[in-house]
Every structure is written in C-alpha cells, then in structure tokens.
Motif scaffolding. Structure first.
Motif, PDB file in Angstrom:
ATOM      1  N   HIS A  56     -32.795   9.155  -5.308  1.00 19.27           N
ATOM      2  CA  HIS A  56     -31.427   8.854  -5.722  1.00 19.27           C
ATOM      3  C   HIS A  56     -30.922   7.584  -5.055  1.00 19.27           C
ATOM      4  O   HIS A  56     -31.264   7.308  -3.908  1.00 19.27           O
TER       5      HIS A  56
ATOM      6  N   VAL B  35     -29.364  -1.634  -6.700  1.00 17.47           N
ATOM      7  CA  VAL B  35     -29.202  -0.238  -6.290  1.00 17.47           C
ATOM      8  C   VAL B  35     -29.471  -0.129  -4.795  1.00 17.47           C
ATOM      9  O   VAL B  35     -30.430  -0.698  -4.270  1.00 17.47           O
TER      10      VAL B  35
ATOM     11  N   VAL C   5     -32.989  -3.401 -10.315  1.00 16.54           N
ATOM     12  CA  VAL C   5     -33.429  -2.832 -11.586  1.00 16.54           C
ATOM     13  C   VAL C   5     -33.197  -3.921 -12.629  1.00 16.54           C
ATOM     14  O   VAL C   5     -32.057  -4.189 -13.020  1.00 16.54           O
TER      15      VAL C   5
ATOM     16  N   LEU D 175     -33.641  -0.867 -17.378  1.00 18.61           N
ATOM     17  CA  LEU D 175     -32.407  -0.079 -17.286  1.00 18.61           C
ATOM     18  C   LEU D 175     -32.473   1.177 -18.147  1.00 18.61           C
ATOM     19  O   LEU D 175     -32.063   2.257 -17.717  1.00 18.61           O
ATOM     20  N   SER D 176     -32.951   1.056 -19.365  1.00 23.86           N
ATOM     21  CA  SER D 176     -33.137   2.231 -20.229  1.00 23.86           C
ATOM     22  C   SER D 176     -33.902   1.793 -21.467  1.00 23.86           C
ATOM     23  O   SER D 176     -34.071   0.601 -21.726  1.00 23.86           O
TER      24      SER D 176
ATOM     25  N   VAL E 296     -26.890   6.790  -9.542  1.00 18.28           N
ATOM     26  CA  VAL E 296     -27.939   6.812 -10.546  1.00 18.28           C
ATOM     27  C   VAL E 296     -28.706   8.114 -10.345  1.00 18.28           C
ATOM     28  O   VAL E 296     -29.166   8.409  -9.250  1.00 18.28           O
TER      29      VAL E 296
ATOM     30  N   VAL F 291     -34.010   7.184  -9.714  1.00 24.36           N
ATOM     31  CA  VAL F 291     -34.519   5.815  -9.736  1.00 24.36           C
ATOM     32  C   VAL F 291     -35.995   5.870  -9.375  1.00 24.36           C
ATOM     33  O   VAL F 291     -36.383   6.583  -8.456  1.00 24.36           O
TER      34      VAL F 291
ATOM     35  N   SER G 273     -36.784   1.050 -11.433  1.00 26.06           N
ATOM     36  CA  SER G 273     -36.582   1.344 -12.850  1.00 26.06           C
ATOM     37  C   SER G 273     -35.732   2.598 -12.994  1.00 26.06           C
ATOM     38  O   SER G 273     -35.816   3.515 -12.163  1.00 26.06           O
ATOM     39  N   PHE G 274     -34.873   2.622 -14.036  1.00 22.99           N
ATOM     40  CA  PHE G 274     -34.130   3.837 -14.361  1.00 22.99           C
ATOM     41  C   PHE G 274     -34.964   4.747 -15.275  1.00 22.99           C
ATOM     42  O   PHE G 274     -34.578   5.861 -15.558  1.00 22.99           O
ATOM     43  N   ARG G 275     -36.112   4.218 -15.769  1.00 20.19           N
ATOM     44  CA  ARG G 275     -37.016   5.042 -16.567  1.00 20.19           C
ATOM     45  C   ARG G 275     -37.826   5.886 -15.592  1.00 20.19           C
ATOM     46  O   ARG G 275     -38.217   5.403 -14.542  1.00 20.19           O
TER      47      ARG G 275
END
Length: 840
Positions: A463, A476, A486, A491-492, A509, A512, A527-529
């Motif tokens: 996190h 982040v 990121v 991001l997505s 977020v 992460v 990455s947020f993926r």
C-alpha cells in the motif's frame, strides 16, 4: 542557579544535558557563546553555509562535563518541567571580574577565534583578554579527536597559568594533566558570589546525617553532599574532621547553598562519568534489592548486576494512596524497569509502576517503522495532530494522514484526549521525530511494509499514498520517505489522459506493484496494475518460452566465464549449462574484502574463467552469484537460516551489508533473510557517522539480538567483541590467509596481463614491512610529505604527518622509510618514518 552538567545528547539545534539528582535540561544552539551566535546570525543573513561554522556535533559529544546556568524553568502542557540552560561564559562566569583572576584558577571558556599561534578564549570576564597558546592545547586536541584545531564555539576547561596587568591579560592551558591536577585553594580568593561548579576542593566532614554529609571547604564555606552522591554503605563511615577531595556540582545564587559530590569520576577535572550500557536501557529487573529509603525523596536499589539505581517517590507505587513505606525496608526485593540513566549521578533511574514495567514503548528507539500504536490526542495544530504514544513519546499525524480523505475541519472529528490507533510512517530516535498515519487503509493493511528501497523487490505488492499527480504520472509515497513513480501507461488499463484530474494528493492507492528498483539511486518504478509486469512485457506474454528456464538452487557451486564488464559488476555465463545461462556477479561480491573487489574487477577481462562461484539468488529473471568465500563456507557448512522461523537469538550468521542508513546497517544473508544492526550495536567504538564504519557489500559476521516473528524482523549486533565464535585468533588468521591468497591471484593476473607497474607494487619488491631509501620531494600544508627513489619510479609515495614522527622534512633530504600499504589501482605507496616501526 549554577550547575555542573554532563552532555547526554547532541542534535543540530540543542544539547541535552544531564543534571544532578536525575534532572535534565537543554542548551539551545543560541546559548553557546557570543562569537558562535554571531556566526549563526551571519549564516542566516547570507543564506549560505559559512566555512568556519561547525555544527554542535563537531564540537560536543555525550559524556562531556560542562558548567551551565539555568535561564528559565517552564511547565509544558503535560505537566513536565523544561529546564533551559546556557553555557555562555558571560553568564556562567558573571560573578568574576578581572581583578579576581588568579593563577591556578579553573574556568570555563569557549573558543572565540583561531589565531596563528593559538586561540582567543571567551571567559566571559569584562576587560580580560584570554589567550591559549597552541602548545598548551596540543594534547587536549589529540585526546578529543575532533580535528586538528579547536573550533569557534568549543567549550574548554582552562587553567590560568599567568595573569598580567591586573587581570587584563590572561594566559591559559588546557593541558589534560594540568587540568586534572587543578585544585581550588584559599590563595585563589574564591567567594560565594563567584564560586563555580566543577571546582575540586579539599573538604572536611563537619556533620554526618541520614540524608547526607555537611562539609566545610576553602576555610569558611559550607557545602552539602546528598545521598545520591555518596555510597549508602559508606554513609555511616564518614567521621567528623575527616578530610577528602570533593567537587562542587551546584551553587544556588540567592541562598548560596553549595552541593558537593564525593564520586571519584568528578574529582579529576576534565574526566567523564561512567555511562550505562545501551542494552540496559528499558530492561526489566526481576529482583532489585532496597539499599536505602528516604521518605521525602525515594529509594536506592541494588540491581541484579550490582549497580545502584534510584526511584523517585512517585515511581514507587501507582498512586500515593497505594504507597506502603513498610515495603521499602533495606533488603526488600522489588521488580522494576530502568527508564533512564543519570550521568551526573552515575545511577540508573528506575520505576516500580506496573504500567511502566509492562509498557510496550519506553523510548523512541523502541518504535519501528510500520508498528501499529495506540495513542491519545494531545493537540490539534494547523500542520496536523499531535498524539501522545507513551510517557515522553509524542508523534505527529500530518493533516493529509488524519483520514483516508482530506479533512477540512479535523476538530469536528477529533477531541483532546481521544484514543486513536495509528501506524508509524517514520521514526527518527536521534531527532525524536515520529510521524504517524490514521488512514485506515494503511493502519489495517496486512501487506508488507515498504520502508527502504532495498525492500522493493520486483513483484512486491503493497500500500502507498499519492503525494503528487502530474501529466506524466503519479508519485506514490511509502514508509521512511520511500517514494516511487507510476508512469502514465501503468496507471490502469483504461487510463484517462490526465492523471492529475483522476488522482489527488493524499489518496490511498489500494495496491501498488513494484516493477523495478535501483536502491543506490533511490529510483523506484511502480504500477497500479496488479500483475507486477511492465506493459511492454505484458504485450509479449504470448511469445515463446523464456530463454532462461534453468533454475539454480541457492548454494549451488558453478564455474563461470566473464562475458562483459559493467560499472557495478560482471555479466557471466555459467559453464557446462544447457542453453548458455547468463548470470550476474556484483562487484561487491567478487571478494570478502572491499579493497580486493575493486582490484579483481580491474584485473578480470572478458573470457576469463572464475571457478567455484555460488548461486546467491535465482528469481527466474536474473541469477545473482557470489564469490565471497566466507558466505560460501557458511552455506556449505550449514551455518545459515533458510527462513525466518529458523532464526534464534544468539545465532552467529555470515552476511553482507545491503544498505547503510544514518540509524544503522541493513544486513542480508543467503536465502534472502535480512536484519537491522542499529547504530548502537554497530561497533565497539562510538559511532558518529555510520558510513565511516561500513560500506555496501562488506562481508560481516552478525549476532542475532532479538526477533519479531509477527513482523518478520530481527535486530543484529555487529560489535567484534560480541560476534566471535570463540577462537578469535584462528578466525583472524583464516581471514588473513584468505586475503593473501586472493592477493596472490591478483598478482598472477597482473603478471599475465603484463601490467608491470601494478604487478611490481604487489610483488616482492614492495611488500608491507620492506624498508626503502627515499628522497623528500615536497612537504604539503597538511604536514604530509611526498618522496621519490630508484625503487619507486613511477609511483606516488606518501607519508602522513603522523607517520613522519617528530622529523622536520626538507625537500632533497634523504630518509629511510617503511612500506605500510600499496594501492595498486592508484599506484600509491604509503610509508612511515616513525622510529618505533623502523626498529622492528
């Protein structure tokens, strides 16, 4: 009030000083001296660092005795007293005038300026000009090890050796033997208005009482030695008219009451009191024995190691009503906890209160990043909320961390006294800085805590919270100020083109993923993926199988061939493997010895074969190898742990330094287990700067001190005195043998490459201990000298000022010298001209 104090802590802006009877005070950076304050003002006005302005830590260190004066006593909101002090000679010595100055007096002075032949000293006496010649300061400068010169703002114990022109000109000495032998006498004409703490006097016992001893000194003065400054067992052995040395520790300005000490550490000016071992702080003592009880003050105990400790009255029971004096008769036993150490009383301060004995945190050092803590709201401020975690431990919850969303009116949600559950974002014990968060997503997170760049392994999911959103992506942040980027494409999967409109500062977020980390550069790609793979790799997921499918076990020994040399290591291929497996050897893993690593890297070339290299890790993407013989031996002899569950306190483990931080050293062991050696457990010497003691990649032997199974953490000790397996001599010779073996390999490689200049430096012609006939070429400003000679053609030969001994070097002069060390990479030879070495 004038007091003798002992420096306990040094920070950038203040000195924390231990005072008699278990008290503490602080000296602000503006209360050192007029000259030092003037330089501070100039630096602020100019807006840039002044070359001659030294920090407090460059001049002061824990254990130093200083004379100080109380400037104010204030009560804080939680009822604690804050004692503000000054060591400015103008305030400390304000009772003195020029005509009262006499030979033999011991005064406090502070360096006001550095001159060619000595130092001007501020002794705070109007009309008096004090000078300290360099020869009278020489052995003190060497002893304190704070540099070759005294510094403006440095506090000194000075003996007056000469007074001229009715005190207008004074010559001083800081010679350690002269200071230690100084004694205040009637001839020096001391009066109650100018009497100073720190003076040693001959005192005569006048009366012995249960709480102390009344004494006379300097013919007509009377002083008191309280029970804290005499041994309870000896208190009844003092007899009237007995004469002994005593040291003045306080002088009250109005009542003129003088307090003395009979403790040996204070009877020789310039000395230091005994200090408590760092591992005893916070320790719980199951059985401590009452030695004496004083109904108005408290009790003195003998701890399990024979040392004495004092508990104030309020720490003997939970409340005054529950206090039972009968439980504190001599010989009674009690459970207690060491909560402090009074340097001025050379005594531990203990508490018998149950809530303190059972307390999870006693000092900032007990708190670690990622800990979940309970606290009480102490104050609401524009920058955030102050939380009291324990007695004497406060933390700040910044405004953005008061909730998962930004609170516009936090006072509507929180009130003074509210109980709150927080998580530690950052803890700096040295600066007493504690940053907390109340964001539920972080407090309740079960994901790993990312508190250093070394912990950011590719694929790690954790996190974090957004601190900045720009058109190129989001920044982040995690724990201990670790932060990463990121980029837009991570991001997505259905990303909007404007991240700053989608994400906002302080947003948590959910998860992460770490894609890539470069710890040395403190760069982190995120990455947020949640797949943990960069977009470019995800596009190629359907491509044929990966080139490297061969899996190596940690500890497996292989032979390798050098493919390519890079700045930080070697790219190698594993011999006798299917599919031409490529691996990596970091430069720091070429040897157990830091110096040898660089030499080996220099000597090795593409095509060279390295036998018996061990697999350190294989995550499927990259194989990391090590050539450290100590690490290889540890794995082969099963002197390792494969998982955290196998670790036990007291174990000795061989590892290597992964990162050096201001608060300690992170050590990694084979199979990926890591631990922290705090600053206090790094070395048998006092550690000022951790980087002076360890470097990244250095092989170390560590002792496991404690483990936290829940958080998967362990604390280590790297002190040589603690980490020997029993036969220190055999271990040392084994290390030396390995070093010389590796140096032989390097010599052979150099000969093979025909690098004659470097090879000669490592061959028999120039070995440590060999004597040379040299000619002085030059003498530098720092006192070092350069030499030449027929046996050292093409090499730079140097002797430091220390290794010149007492010899005055002149260019062209012939000299006999002894080789100390040869640096083959830089073609430098270090020699000594000291007679004691040449005679051996």
């Amino acid at each position: 009030m004038l007091l003798l104090g002992c420096i306990k802590e040094v920070s950038d802006y203040e000195l924390v000083v231990s005072l008699p009877n278990g008290l503490s005070g602080f000296v602000p950076v503006t209360q050192i001296s007029d000259a030092y304050s003037k330089m501070l003002s100039e630096e602020v006005a100019q807006g840039e660092l002044l070359e001659d302005l030294n920090s407090l830590s460059d001049m002061y260190s824990p254990g130093m005795l200083v004379r100080c004066i109380v400037t104010s006593v204030e009560k804080s909101a939680d009822g604690r007293r804050s004692i503000k002090l000054s060591i400015n000679p103008k305030m400390v010595n304000k009772g003195l005038n020029a005509s009262a100055l006499a030979q033999g007096m011991l005064l406090s002075g502070i360096v006001a300026s550095v001159e060619d032949h000595g130092y001007l000293i501020d002794i705070g006496v109007n009309g008096a000009h004090a000078f300290l010649p360099r020869q009278k300061a020489q052995n003190y400068v060497k002893a304190v090890k704070k540099g070759p010169d005294l510094k403006i703002g440095q506090n000194l114990n000075c003996v007056i050796v000469e007074v001229k022109n009715m005190g207008r000109v004074v010559r001083l000495s800081t010679d350690r033997s002269e200071v230690a032998a100084s004694l205040a006498t009637e001839r020096q004409n001391w009066t109650l208005s100018n009497l100073l703490p720190g003076l040693v006097v001959k005192a005569c016992v006048q009366k012995v009482a249960p709480f102390g001893v009344k004494m006379t000194f300097l013919s007509s003065f009377t002083g008191v030695v309280d029970f804290m400054h005499m041994d309870p067992e000896k208190s009844m052995n003092y007899s009237p008219d007995q004469v002994m040395k005593a040291c003045i520790i306080s002088v009250h300005p109005t009542s003129k009451v003088v307090h003395l000490t009979l403790r040996q550490a204070f009877l020789h000016p310039g000395g230091s009191p005994n200090q408590l071992s760092s591992d005893r702080m916070g320790a719980v003592v199951e059985e401590s024995t009452v030695k004496a009880f004083y109904k108005q003050f408290g009790a003195i105990f003998e701890l399990d190691d024979g040392t004495l400790a004092f508990a104030r009255l309020k720490h003997l029971s939970k409340t005054r009503k529950s206090f039972k004096p009968g439980a504190f008769k001599p010989g009674c036993k009690h459970k207690c906890r060491i909560i402090d150490y009074s340097l001025m009383d050379e005594m531990c301060i203990v508490s018998l209160k149950y809530q303190i004995i059972e307390a999870r945190f006693l000092q900032y050092q007990d708190i670690h990043t990622g800990d979940v803590v309970q606290g009480k709201v102490f104050a609401l401020k524009p920058i955030g909320m102050q939380v009291k975690v324990a007695e004497g431990i406060k933390g700040l919850v910044p405004s953005m961390h008061l909730a998962d969303v930004i609170l516009r009116q936090p006072e509507k949600k929180f009130s003074i006294g509210d109980e709150v559950k927080c998580r530690v974002l950052e803890c700096n014990p040295a600066g007493k800085k504690l940053i907390l968060t109340l964001k539920k997503s972080l407090v309740q997170s079960n994901l790993p805590v990312l508190s250093s760049y070394e912990d950011a392994k590719p694929g790690l999911i954790t996190h974090g919270f957004v601190v900045c959103a720009k058109e190129f992506g989001c920044i982040v942040k995690f724990y201990n100020d670790v932060k990463g980027l990121v980029p837009n494409h991570e991001l997505s999967s259905e990303l909007a083109s404007c991240p700053d409109k989608v994400f906002h500062e302080g947003q948590v977020v959910v998860k992460v993923t770490v894609l890539k980390c470069e710890p040395q550069q403190e760069r982190l790609l995120l990455s947020f993926r949640l797949s943990g793979k960069p977009g470019s790799e995800r596009k190629n997921e359907c491509t044929p199988k990966n080139k490297q499918e061969v899996k190596y076990q940690v500890g497996e020994i292989v032979d390798v061939k050098v493919l390519k040399k890079k700045d930080n290591g070697l790219e190698v291929s594993v011999l006798e493997s299917e599919g031409n497996v490529v691996a990596w050897i970091p430069t720091t893993h070429l040897s157990d010895f830091v110096v040898t690593c660089k030499l080996l890297w220099h000597c090795l070339q593409e095509g060279d074969v390295l036998p018996r290299v061990m697999c350190l890790s294989d995550n499927g993407e990259r194989i990391i190898l090590s050539r450290k013989s100590a690490v290889i031996s540890a794995v082969q002899e099963e002197q390792v742990v494969r998982s955290f569950s196998e670790i036990e306190p007291g174990m000795l483990l061989t590892g290597y330094v992964r990162n050096v931080m201001p608060f300690g050293v992170f050590v990694e062991f084979p199979f990926g287990v890591t631990g922290l050696a705090p600053k206090v457990s790094m070395s048998d010497k006092f550690v000022t700067d951790t980087k002076d003691h360890f470097v990244v990649g250095q092989t170390v032997l560590a002792k496991v001190m404690s483990i936290d199974e829940e958080k998967q953490r362990m604390l280590l000790n790297l002190k040589v005195s603690e980490c020997s397996s029993g036969n220190a001599a055999a271990e040392s010779f084994a290390l030396l043998n390995q070093y010389f073996k590796e140096m032989n390999e390097i010599r052979n490689l150099l000969r093979k490459r025909e690098e004659l200049s470097k090879a000669r430096g490592l061959c028999d012609e120039l070995v440590p201990g060999k004597q040379l006939q040299l000619v002085v070429q030059d003498v530098k400003e720092d006192g070092s000298a350069l030499f030449s000679g027929s046996s050292v053609t093409g090499l730079t030969v140097t002797a430091t000022r220390y290794h010149l001994g007492d010899k005055k070097m002149v260019p062209g002069e012939k000299a006999k010298a002894l080789v100390l060390h040869v640096d083959a990479l830089t073609s430098k030879v270090y020699v000594s001209l000291r007679e004691e070495l040449l005679k051996q």
